[in-house]
Every structure is written in structure tokens, then in C-alpha cells.
Design a protein around this motif. Sequence first.
Motif, PDB file in Angstrom:
ATOM      1  N   UNK A 189       6.192 -54.706  10.821  1.00  0.00           N
ATOM      2  CA  UNK A 189       5.885 -55.795  11.757  1.00  0.00           C
ATOM      3  C   UNK A 189       7.131 -56.237  12.507  1.00  0.00           C
ATOM      4  N   UNK A 190       8.242 -56.315  11.799  1.00  0.00           N
ATOM      5  CA  UNK A 190       9.502 -56.744  12.412  1.00  0.00           C
ATOM      6  C   UNK A 190      10.031 -55.703  13.388  1.00  0.00           C
ATOM      7  N   UNK A 191       9.937 -54.426  13.001  1.00  0.00           N
ATOM      8  CA  UNK A 191      10.501 -53.351  13.823  1.00  0.00           C
ATOM      9  C   UNK A 191       9.632 -52.999  15.033  1.00  0.00           C
ATOM     10  N   UNK A 192       8.313 -53.148  14.871  1.00  0.00           N
ATOM     11  CA  UNK A 192       7.408 -52.786  15.953  1.00  0.00           C
ATOM     12  C   UNK A 192       7.041 -51.318  15.984  1.00  0.00           C
ATOM     13  N   UNK A 193       7.419 -50.590  14.955  1.00  0.00           N
ATOM     14  CA  UNK A 193       7.035 -49.175  14.827  1.00  0.00           C
ATOM     15  C   UNK A 193       6.930 -48.838  13.346  1.00  0.00           C
ATOM     16  N   UNK A 194       6.278 -47.713  13.056  1.00  0.00           N
ATOM     17  CA  UNK A 194       6.116 -47.273  11.670  1.00  0.00           C
ATOM     18  C   UNK A 194       6.492 -45.805  11.542  1.00  0.00           C
ATOM     19  N   UNK A 195       6.987 -45.441  10.366  1.00  0.00           N
ATOM     20  CA  UNK A 195       7.338 -44.060  10.078  1.00  0.00           C
ATOM     21  C   UNK A 195       6.540 -43.558   8.880  1.00  0.00           C
ATOM     22  N   UNK A 196       6.262 -42.290   8.889  1.00  0.00           N
ATOM     23  CA  UNK A 196       5.682 -41.589   7.737  1.00  0.00           C
ATOM     24  C   UNK A 196       6.553 -40.366   7.550  1.00  0.00           C
ATOM     25  N   UNK A 197       7.333 -40.382   6.499  1.00  0.00           N
ATOM     26  CA  UNK A 197       8.235 -39.264   6.243  1.00  0.00           C
ATOM     27  C   UNK A 197       7.741 -38.505   5.012  1.00  0.00           C
ATOM     28  N   UNK A 198       6.896 -37.510   5.298  1.00  0.00           N
ATOM     29  CA  UNK A 198       6.297 -36.648   4.273  1.00  0.00           C
ATOM     30  C   UNK A 198       5.383 -37.417   3.329  1.00  0.00           C
ATOM     31  N   UNK A 199       4.777 -38.489   3.805  1.00  0.00           N
ATOM     32  CA  UNK A 199       3.886 -39.282   2.953  1.00  0.00           C
ATOM     33  C   UNK A 199       2.445 -38.781   2.976  1.00  0.00           C
ATOM     34  N   UNK A 200       2.076 -38.089   4.054  1.00  0.00           N
ATOM     35  CA  UNK A 200       0.718 -37.557   4.151  1.00  0.00           C
ATOM     36  C   UNK A 200       0.706 -36.031   4.091  1.00  0.00           C
ATOM     37  N   UNK A 201       1.743 -35.395   4.642  1.00  0.00           N
ATOM     38  CA  UNK A 201       1.863 -33.926   4.592  1.00  0.00           C
ATOM     39  C   UNK A 201       3.309 -33.593   4.271  1.00  0.00           C
ATOM     40  N   UNK A 202       3.517 -32.824   3.246  1.00  0.00           N
ATOM     41  CA  UNK A 202       4.878 -32.450   2.857  1.00  0.00           C
ATOM     42  C   UNK A 202       5.551 -31.663   3.989  1.00  0.00           C
ATOM     43  N   UNK A 203       6.775 -32.092   4.334  1.00  0.00           N
ATOM     44  CA  UNK A 203       7.528 -31.404   5.377  1.00  0.00           C
ATOM     45  C   UNK A 203       7.309 -31.938   6.777  1.00  0.00           C
ATOM     46  N   UNK A 204       6.368 -32.896   6.936  1.00  0.00           N
ATOM     47  CA  UNK A 204       6.049 -33.447   8.255  1.00  0.00           C
ATOM     48  C   UNK A 204       6.401 -34.930   8.300  1.00  0.00           C
ATOM     49  N   UNK A 205       7.027 -35.343   9.396  1.00  0.00           N
ATOM     50  CA  UNK A 205       7.334 -36.760   9.616  1.00  0.00           C
ATOM     51  C   UNK A 205       6.673 -37.229  10.908  1.00  0.00           C
ATOM     52  N   UNK A 206       6.329 -38.518  10.938  1.00  0.00           N
ATOM     53  CA  UNK A 206       5.662 -39.101  12.104  1.00  0.00           C
ATOM     54  C   UNK A 206       6.274 -40.450  12.436  1.00  0.00           C
ATOM     55  N   UNK A 207       6.195 -40.805  13.704  1.00  0.00           N
ATOM     56  CA  UNK A 207       6.566 -42.145  14.163  1.00  0.00           C
ATOM     57  C   UNK A 207       5.386 -42.684  14.953  1.00  0.00           C
ATOM     58  N   UNK A 208       5.060 -43.970  14.736  1.00  0.00           N
ATOM     59  CA  UNK A 208       3.882 -44.548  15.381  1.00  0.00           C
ATOM     60  C   UNK A 208       4.184 -45.917  15.961  1.00  0.00           C
ATOM     61  N   UNK A 209       3.389 -46.291  16.976  1.00  0.00           N
ATOM     62  CA  UNK A 209       3.484 -47.610  17.598  1.00  0.00           C
ATOM     63  C   UNK A 209       2.074 -48.096  17.896  1.00  0.00           C
ATOM     64  N   UNK A 210       1.880 -49.427  17.998  1.00  0.00           N
ATOM     65  CA  UNK A 210       0.527 -49.967  18.161  1.00  0.00           C
ATOM     66  C   UNK A 210       0.061 -50.059  19.607  1.00  0.00           C
ATOM     67  N   UNK A 211      -1.225 -49.843  19.798  1.00  0.00           N
ATOM     68  CA  UNK A 211      -1.876 -50.080  21.081  1.00  0.00           C
ATOM     69  C   UNK A 211      -2.578 -51.425  20.962  1.00  0.00           C
ATOM     70  N   UNK A 212      -2.222 -52.381  21.814  1.00  0.00           N
ATOM     71  CA  UNK A 212      -2.710 -53.745  21.703  1.00  0.00           C
ATOM     72  C   UNK A 212      -3.721 -54.086  22.797  1.00  0.00           C
ATOM     73  N   UNK A 213      -4.678 -54.965  22.442  1.00  0.00           N
ATOM     74  CA  UNK A 213      -5.597 -55.454  23.467  1.00  0.00           C
ATOM     75  C   UNK A 213      -4.992 -56.674  24.155  1.00  0.00           C
ATOM     76  N   UNK A 214      -5.760 -57.313  25.026  1.00  0.00           N
ATOM     77  CA  UNK A 214      -5.225 -58.427  25.803  1.00  0.00           C
ATOM     78  C   UNK A 214      -4.817 -59.616  24.940  1.00  0.00           C
ATOM     79  N   UNK A 215      -5.405 -59.739  23.748  1.00  0.00           N
ATOM     80  CA  UNK A 215      -5.063 -60.844  22.852  1.00  0.00           C
ATOM     81  C   UNK A 215      -3.906 -60.510  21.913  1.00  0.00           C
ATOM     82  N   UNK A 216      -3.399 -59.276  22.007  1.00  0.00           N
ATOM     83  CA  UNK A 216      -2.298 -58.868  21.147  1.00  0.00           C
ATOM     84  C   UNK A 216      -2.736 -58.249  19.835  1.00  0.00           C
ATOM     85  N   UNK A 217      -4.034 -57.983  19.686  1.00  0.00           N
ATOM     86  CA  UNK A 217      -4.551 -57.362  18.464  1.00  0.00           C
ATOM     87  C   UNK A 217      -4.423 -55.848  18.564  1.00  0.00           C
ATOM     88  N   UNK A 218      -4.034 -55.215  17.457  1.00  0.00           N
ATOM     89  CA  UNK A 218      -3.906 -53.756  17.444  1.00  0.00           C
ATOM     90  C   UNK A 218      -5.287 -53.117  17.397  1.00  0.00           C
TER      91      UNK A 218
END
Length: 252
Positions: A189-218
Motif C-alpha cells: 500500500x505504501x509503495x504503490x506496487x507489488x512484487x511476486x518473486x517466485x511465489x507462484x511459479x519457481x524461477x518467475x518474478x512479477x511486478x504489478x500495479x493497480x488499475x483504479x476507478x474514479x473513486x480510487x478503488x482497485x
Amino acid sequence: MEQKYWVPALERADLILKAIARQPGTYKMTDLCEETGINKSSMFSLLRTMEALQWVVKGANEGYALGAGVSYFNTVYNDSLKQNMNLVERFLEESARSVREVGETFQLSVLDRSEIIYLAKQEGQSLVRLESSPGMRFPAHATAMGKMMLALLPEEELEGRYPAKILPAVTARTLTDWSEFTAALAAIRKDGFALDQEEIIQGISCAAAPVLDASGRAVAAVSTSMLQHAFEAKREIALREVKALADKLSLS
């Protein structure tokens, strides 16, 4: 679903609505009792409540049909599908540049209870092909997109999605301790992005960010995924591009 969380009244209401949908305007209260196996006392209370909510209406012949309340849910559901389709179209258009910049795959998903559903994917140049086709589901707590969306939920809603606070391990890197998990969500929440470092698939890392609506809800999240060694080299540009793409798709 675990039986201790089951609500019998909702199950009975579902049986009634399905029976009425099969024979609209035909079944009277006694017919519905025979069709569903629900006793008359419970059926009377359920039908009165459902009439008040406009889920069902009783005709002149005492037969029941579906009401405007159910139509409202259908309208909202269809509108939601349209919104997702529009979001997919915008994602496919806007993510092409992101893919060129990073050279890796970008994905779009929404949150459904404790899982994410992939809506779209834009393939990068990598020879590695991820199994994340549209419609596929993955446990939200083990993915960057899932953690990103979970992090922006109110605390009571988060706990409502994980009433037992159990987080199954998908790989050896998956967070399974609830306290550690919620601490990680606070950092996201503080950073505004999330990481997945081999948490779902071994050897694969991901970076994610939220898509928000007009009210700021993800309402969705976007991510870029790649081999772990590639992420170590591309971390800065990956984070920049995934946040830029999320901003383009957001309405806030």
C-alpha cells in the motif's frame, strides 16, 4: 466451501429462484414446496421476504415469477462484463508500448474472492511462455497482481476473504504466515506496487500495479512477468512501465 460457513437460507432462496426461473408464473407456494423440498412455514417466510426485496412477484393466479430485483442484478452483471471488455480492449492497445519497452509479457487481471482471474495477456519477446491465459485463476495471495488488489481492500473485507487466515503454499517462496502477509500488504500500500518473486511459479518474478476507478478503488491490476534473472536486470524499467500502464488504464 467449508460447511461451517454455509448459510442454509441462501441455499433455499437459490433453489426457489431456480425453480421459478424454470417455470415462470406457474408455481404456487405449494408447488414450490414440492419442487424444492422446503416446508411450508419456511417457504412462506422466504417468499414474503423475496417479494419485499422484489426478487419475486406473485401473479393473479398465485403463481410466482422473477421480479425486478433479479433483473437489477442481471443488469449490473452485464454492465460489469462490458466494463471488463472495455478494459481488455484498452489494455491490449496501451500495453503494446510497455511490451516493447520491457521486452516481457504484460497481463491484466481482476480479483474474485481469494483468486485472480486473468482477463488478457500481451506476449513479450521472451522465449518463456507463461501459463496465464484469459479465464485462468490463481490464488491471489501468491501473485503480484493479487497482492496488489488485496492490499487496497479494507481490513474487514480482507479478513472476510480469508476467514481462517490460511494461505496455502504454492512454491517454497509463497508467504503463508498471516502476520507476515498482512505486513507485506501494508508495504505494498505504501509503495504503490507489488512484487511476486517466485511465489507462484519457481524461477518467475512479477511486478504489478493497480488499475483504479474514479473513486480510487482497485478494479483490476496489471503486471509484467519474466525470468528471475531478467527481473534483476530490468527491475527499474519494469516497475516504471507497469505503473505507467496502470495509470493509463485508471480513471482516478
